[in-house]
Design a protein around this motif. Structure first.
Motif, short mmCIF file in Angstrom:
data_model
loop_
_atom_site.label_atom_id
_atom_site.label_comp_id
_atom_site.label_asym_id
_atom_site.label_seq_id
_atom_site.Cartn_x
_atom_site.Cartn_y
_atom_site.Cartn_z
N CYS A 194 0.85 -1.20 0.00
CA CYS A 194 0.00 0.00 0.00
C CYS A 194 0.89 1.25 0.00
O CYS A 194 1.60 1.49 -0.96
CB CYS A 194 -0.96 -0.05 1.19
SG CYS A 194 -2.18 1.27 1.22
N TRP A 195 0.88 2.03 1.06
CA TRP A 195 1.77 3.19 1.15
C TRP A 195 3.21 2.75 0.93
O TRP A 195 3.98 3.40 0.20
CB TRP A 195 1.63 3.86 2.51
CG TRP A 195 2.51 5.04 2.72
CD1 TRP A 195 2.26 6.34 2.37
CD2 TRP A 195 3.82 5.03 3.34
NE1 TRP A 195 3.33 7.14 2.73
CE2 TRP A 195 4.29 6.36 3.32
CE3 TRP A 195 4.62 4.04 3.90
CZ2 TRP A 195 5.54 6.72 3.84
CZ3 TRP A 195 5.86 4.39 4.41
CH2 TRP A 195 6.30 5.72 4.38
N GLY A 196 3.57 1.63 1.53
CA GLY A 196 4.92 1.10 1.36
C GLY A 196 5.18 0.62 -0.06
O GLY A 196 6.32 0.64 -0.53
N GLY A 197 4.13 0.18 -0.76
CA GLY A 197 4.28 -0.20 -2.15
C GLY A 197 4.62 1.00 -3.02
O GLY A 197 5.48 0.93 -3.91
N ALA A 198 3.96 2.11 -2.75
CA ALA A 198 4.27 3.35 -3.48
C ALA A 198 5.68 3.81 -3.19
O ALA A 198 6.41 4.26 -4.09
CB ALA A 198 3.25 4.43 -3.11
N ARG A 199 6.10 3.70 -1.91
CA ARG A 199 7.47 4.08 -1.56
C ARG A 199 8.49 3.16 -2.21
O ARG A 199 9.60 3.56 -2.56
CB ARG A 199 7.63 4.07 -0.03
CG ARG A 199 6.70 4.97 0.74
CD ARG A 199 6.93 6.46 0.57
NE ARG A 199 6.38 7.03 -0.62
CZ ARG A 199 5.07 7.24 -0.85
NH1 ARG A 199 4.15 6.88 0.03
NH2 ARG A 199 4.67 7.81 -1.96
N THR A 200 8.12 1.89 -2.36
CA THR A 200 9.00 0.93 -3.04
C THR A 200 9.24 1.35 -4.49
O THR A 200 10.38 1.38 -4.98
CB THR A 200 8.38 -0.47 -2.99
OG1 THR A 200 8.32 -0.91 -1.64
CG2 THR A 200 9.20 -1.47 -3.81
N ILE A 224 19.83 -1.38 -5.78
CA ILE A 224 19.02 -2.52 -5.41
C ILE A 224 18.90 -3.42 -6.64
O ILE A 224 19.23 -3.00 -7.75
CB ILE A 224 17.61 -2.11 -4.91
CG1 ILE A 224 16.89 -1.25 -5.97
CG2 ILE A 224 17.69 -1.37 -3.59
CD1 ILE A 224 15.45 -0.91 -5.61
N VAL A 225 18.45 -4.66 -6.41
CA VAL A 225 18.39 -5.59 -7.54
C VAL A 225 16.96 -5.84 -8.02
O VAL A 225 16.76 -6.48 -9.05
CB VAL A 225 19.05 -6.94 -7.17
CG1 VAL A 225 20.54 -6.75 -6.97
CG2 VAL A 225 18.41 -7.56 -5.93
N GLY A 226 15.98 -5.34 -7.29
CA GLY A 226 14.59 -5.53 -7.71
C GLY A 226 13.64 -4.87 -6.75
O GLY A 226 13.99 -4.60 -5.59
N ALA A 227 12.43 -4.58 -7.24
CA ALA A 227 11.41 -3.92 -6.42
C ALA A 227 10.10 -4.71 -6.54
O ALA A 227 9.69 -5.06 -7.65
CB ALA A 227 11.20 -2.48 -6.86
N PRO A 254 14.26 -4.35 -12.28
CA PRO A 254 12.91 -4.85 -12.56
C PRO A 254 11.95 -4.54 -11.42
O PRO A 254 12.31 -4.59 -10.24
CB PRO A 254 13.11 -6.37 -12.70
CG PRO A 254 14.38 -6.66 -11.98
CD PRO A 254 15.24 -5.45 -12.14
N VAL A 255 10.72 -4.18 -11.79
CA VAL A 255 9.66 -3.90 -10.82
C VAL A 255 8.54 -4.91 -11.04
O VAL A 255 8.05 -5.07 -12.17
CB VAL A 255 9.11 -2.47 -10.98
CG1 VAL A 255 7.98 -2.22 -9.99
CG2 VAL A 255 10.23 -1.44 -10.80
N THR A 292 11.66 -2.84 -17.01
CA THR A 292 10.89 -4.06 -16.73
C THR A 292 9.86 -3.78 -15.65
O THR A 292 10.21 -3.45 -14.51
CB THR A 292 11.82 -5.20 -16.27
OG1 THR A 292 12.74 -5.52 -17.32
CG2 THR A 292 11.00 -6.44 -15.92
N TYR A 293 8.60 -3.88 -16.02
CA TYR A 293 7.49 -3.72 -15.07
C TYR A 293 6.48 -4.83 -15.37
O TYR A 293 5.89 -4.85 -16.46
CB TYR A 293 6.85 -2.35 -15.22
CG TYR A 293 5.55 -2.17 -14.45
CD1 TYR A 293 5.48 -2.43 -13.08
CD2 TYR A 293 4.40 -1.74 -15.10
CE1 TYR A 293 4.28 -2.26 -12.39
CE2 TYR A 293 3.20 -1.56 -14.42
CZ TYR A 293 3.15 -1.83 -13.06
OH TYR A 293 1.97 -1.67 -12.37
N GLN A 294 6.34 -5.74 -14.44
CA GLN A 294 5.48 -6.90 -14.65
C GLN A 294 4.38 -6.94 -13.59
O GLN A 294 4.58 -7.45 -12.49
CB GLN A 294 6.30 -8.18 -14.62
CG GLN A 294 7.33 -8.28 -15.73
CD GLN A 294 8.15 -9.55 -15.68
OE1 GLN A 294 7.94 -10.41 -14.84
NE2 GLN A 294 9.10 -9.68 -16.58
#
Length: 274
Positions: free
Chosen positions: A163-169, A179-182, A201-202, A230-232
């Motif tokens: 949620c909020w943390g997903g947006a911050r990610t 970092i190697v991925g989100a 990649p996200v 990369t956005y999957q």
């Protein structure tokens, strides 16, 4: 005298039964806390220095493995650092990852406290909404450096949030290439203009019944593809916003549990491929 001794024994037995029943009731009332307390993995609270004036409090859990492991930062929801977020970290450690969840409200509460120092959930949510993007990114930079410097981790650090943390990610992936991925769980995306800045990649996890967030997916995917980012995104059927939390509860429906199982298996598989 014998009656006195009998009374003492009865008192001890009664007290013991009361304490046991109270503990059982507490565990039944809070299964998340009970699972955390029973975890065989090593978890501890750490303090991470960001500056002379600011320290981030974080909970870290270590897997039971022979070799240094990939680390993953777990960013909490708008509810702050809760036991549920710590449980997510513990389960990630069960799957072989060093998981760390920072309290991004560290120092923001009464008397310089964090999430648990606020008087109400409304106060927590209000404080989180007031956190600047710059402060969050600076705190996450310090957490990333801390966990990557541990002898128990390898050179890979991923980031995830809800949620909020997903947006911050998603935003942190814009901010850094270290970092190697989100892994974005039902979080809103950054601006289309910022997407080309992402170098990792996200992976998106979304509930079908969450149009507020899902309405952003197509435009984000189009812009990411144009920028060769990369956005999957994957949408999980018949569940809504916050489906991972809801599906991990004892009273979750079969549909919610199935969505959690599918999302978790995908998450661990993708982590293993980084």
């Amino acid at each position: 005298m014998k009656i006195y001794h009998v009374l003492i024994m009865l008192t001890i037995l009664t007290t013991g039964l009361f304490l046991q029943n109270t503990a059982d009731a507490d565990s039944h009332a809070d299964p998340i806390k009970a699972e955390l307390e029973k975890s065989p993995r090593h978890g501890e609270w750490v303090k991470i220095t960001v500056s002379d004036e600011h320290v981030v409090n974080a909970f870290i859990v270590f897997p039971e493995v022979k070799e240094p492991a990939t680390a993953i930062i777990v960013i909490h929801e708008i509810f702050g650092l809760t036991d549920w977020i710590r449980l997510v970290a513990d389960r990630l450690a069960a799957d072989g990852y060093v998981a760390i969840c920072p309290d991004l409200l560290s120092g923001m509460g009464p008397d310089g406290g964090g999430t648990d120092s606020f008087e109400s959930g409304d106060d927590v949510r209000r404080a989180i909404r007031n956190l600047s993007k710059e402060r969050v990114n600076t705190d996450l930079d310090a957490v990333r450096k801390y966990v990557s410097d541990l002898p128990s981790t390898n050179d890979k650090v991923a980031v995830s949030g809800f949620c909020w943390g997903g947006a911050r990610t998603f935003q942190y992936a814009v901010h850094t290439d270290e970092i190697v991925g989100a892994f974005v769980f039902y979080g809103s995306p950054p601006t289309v203009e910022d997407l080309p800045k992402i170098s990792v990649p996200v992976y998106g996890f979304y509930g079908e019944n969450d149009n507020r967030i899902n309405a952003t997916i197509d435009a984000t995917k189009e812009a990411a593809d144009a920028a060769e980012v990369t956005y999957q995104p994957v949408i999980y059927e018949d569940v809504g916003h916050g489906f991972l939390r809801r599906g991990m509860m004892d009273d979750a429906s079969d549909t919610q549990k199935a969505a959690v199982k599918s999302a978790w298996e995908r998450w661990i598989k993708l982590l293993g491929e980084l």
